[in-house]
Each structure stands twice: as C-alpha cells, then as structure tokens.
Scaffold this motif. Structure first.
Motif, PDB file in Angstrom:
ATOM      1  N   ARG A   1       0.835  -1.210   0.000  1.00 64.32           N
ATOM      2  CA  ARG A   1       0.000   0.000   0.000  1.00 64.32           C
ATOM      3  C   ARG A   1       0.865   1.254   0.000  1.00 64.32           C
TER       4      ARG A   1
ATOM      5  N   ALA B   1       2.224   1.713  -3.464  1.00 64.63           N
ATOM      6  CA  ALA B   1       1.140   2.147  -4.348  1.00 64.63           C
ATOM      7  C   ALA B   1       0.827   3.627  -4.135  1.00 64.63           C
TER       8      ALA B   1
ATOM      9  N   GLU C   1       1.265   5.641  -7.492  1.00 62.89           N
ATOM     10  CA  GLU C   1      -0.011   5.926  -8.140  1.00 62.89           C
ATOM     11  C   GLU C   1      -0.079   7.322  -8.752  1.00 62.89           C
TER      12      GLU C   1
ATOM     13  N   GLU D   1      -0.532   7.503 -12.726  1.00 62.65           N
ATOM     14  CA  GLU D   1      -1.936   7.774 -13.028  1.00 62.65           C
ATOM     15  C   GLU D   1      -2.067   8.690 -14.240  1.00 62.65           C
TER      16      GLU D   1
ATOM     17  N   GLY E   1      -9.779   0.086 -15.308  1.00 59.61           N
ATOM     18  CA  GLY E   1      -9.458  -1.019 -14.413  1.00 59.61           C
ATOM     19  C   GLY E   1      -8.556  -0.655 -13.252  1.00 59.61           C
ATOM     20  N   PHE E   2      -9.010  -0.897 -12.043  1.00 61.46           N
ATOM     21  CA  PHE E   2      -8.238  -0.750 -10.814  1.00 61.46           C
ATOM     22  C   PHE E   2      -7.636   0.647 -10.658  1.00 61.46           C
ATOM     23  N   ARG E   3      -8.381   1.671 -11.049  1.00 58.50           N
ATOM     24  CA  ARG E   3      -7.900   3.033 -10.911  1.00 58.50           C
ATOM     25  C   ARG E   3      -8.740   3.757  -9.880  1.00 58.50           C
TER      26      ARG E   3
ATOM     27  N   SER F   1     -14.931   3.262 -11.804  1.00 57.01           N
ATOM     28  CA  SER F   1     -15.738   2.100 -11.449  1.00 57.01           C
ATOM     29  C   SER F   1     -16.193   1.359 -12.702  1.00 57.01           C
TER      30      SER F   1
ATOM     31  N   THR G   1     -10.456 -11.178 -16.892  1.00 59.37           N
ATOM     32  CA  THR G   1     -10.031 -10.152 -17.825  1.00 59.37           C
ATOM     33  C   THR G   1     -10.955 -10.130 -19.035  1.00 59.37           C
TER      34      THR G   1
END
Length: 157
Positions: free
Chosen positions: A83, A86, A90, A94, A103-105, A109, A139
């Motif tokens: 964490r 990340a 991030e 980003e 995905g996973f951002r 959502s 995936t």
C-alpha cells in the motif's frame, strides 16, 4: 481495533477479515499492538533492501454452489508495504493512463466504464462490439469498431 490503528491501517479501512492470519500467523490486531516499532522495522528493511516478500497463503472462498475461488492472503507487513509503494507510485503513473482506462484506478468504477461504452456506441455509431473473455480469468477485452477505426477499451474523445 482502536480509531488510531484504523487510521493507520494498511487497508485504508478496517480489513474485511481482521482475524484472518497469513503464512506467518500474524493478524492485523497483533501487528497493531506494536505498530510504531513494527512499521519502523519494516521501513528500515525496505530501505536497506533486506526486505523479502514472504509467500502468500492460499485460501478458498465460495464462488458458487459448485466452485471455490482461490484468494491469496499476504502478510500484514507485505500488505502495508504494498500500500505504501502504491501510494507513492499511483500519482506518478496515473497521469500516463488513457481516459478510457478504468481497471483498478482510483475514482473509476465498472459502472463508469459501462456508461463510457454506452456513450461511445450511440455517439460514434459503433457497428459492432466484440467481447473477449480470457479462460480462467476475469479479464475482458472490449473491442469496438466504427467504420475503419478500431478501439480497444472505451474512447471518450
């Protein structure tokens, strides 16, 4: 778990299974008993390069009536370090993602992805949509075409 420990939780919120232990037997509550000392030691090992990620404990949760889904339970320390890394990386990466990547951002959502796809289909007069699902994986690749242009994902331009 105290409010102070919750604020400093590696999960950003109380973990879903606070009593579940990983391969080292450590629980979040147990790690939190000496949180400052544990985190200081973890940071020192990470900075010196001596930290090695331990194996991940395999557990199974029901997927449906016939199948179980495998999940991995990393150690509390590994989750904290993941964490922290990340949180540092991030904001750097980003800005490199395309606007149609969901995905996973953070702040994105599946519902937003579907709305983007719906908008693309109606506004750009998409002729057809192809969905490819990789076997034994969640995936999904959405490929759309309108005329001669192809797009993987969902363009908002």
């Amino acid at each position: 778990m105290s409010a102070r420990t919750q604020r400093r939780s590696p999960f950003g919120h109380p973990p879903p299974f606070p009593s579940a232990s990983s391969v080292d037997g450590q629980t979040v509550a147990g790690y939190g008993e000496n949180l400052s000392g544990n985190v200081r030691d973890l940071l020192a090992r990470a900075k010196s390069g001596s930290y090695q990620a331990p194996p991940v404990k395999r557990a199974y949760v029901p997927k449906n009536e016939k199948e179980d889904r495998p999940i991995g339970l990393p150690t509390v320390e590994d989750k904290i370090l993941q964490r922290a890394v990340a949180m540092i990386l991030e904001p750097i990466y980003e800005q490199e993602f395309l606007p149609f990547s969901f995905g996973f951002r953070p702040g994105r959502s599946p519902h937003q992805a579907l709305e983007c796809l719906r908008t693309q289909c109606f506004e750009q007069k998409v002729q057809w949509v192809l969905e490819v699902v990789c076997a034994s994986s969640s995936t999904r690749w959405i490929i759309t075409t309108c005329g001669n242009c192809w797009a993987a994902g969902c363009r908002t331009e």
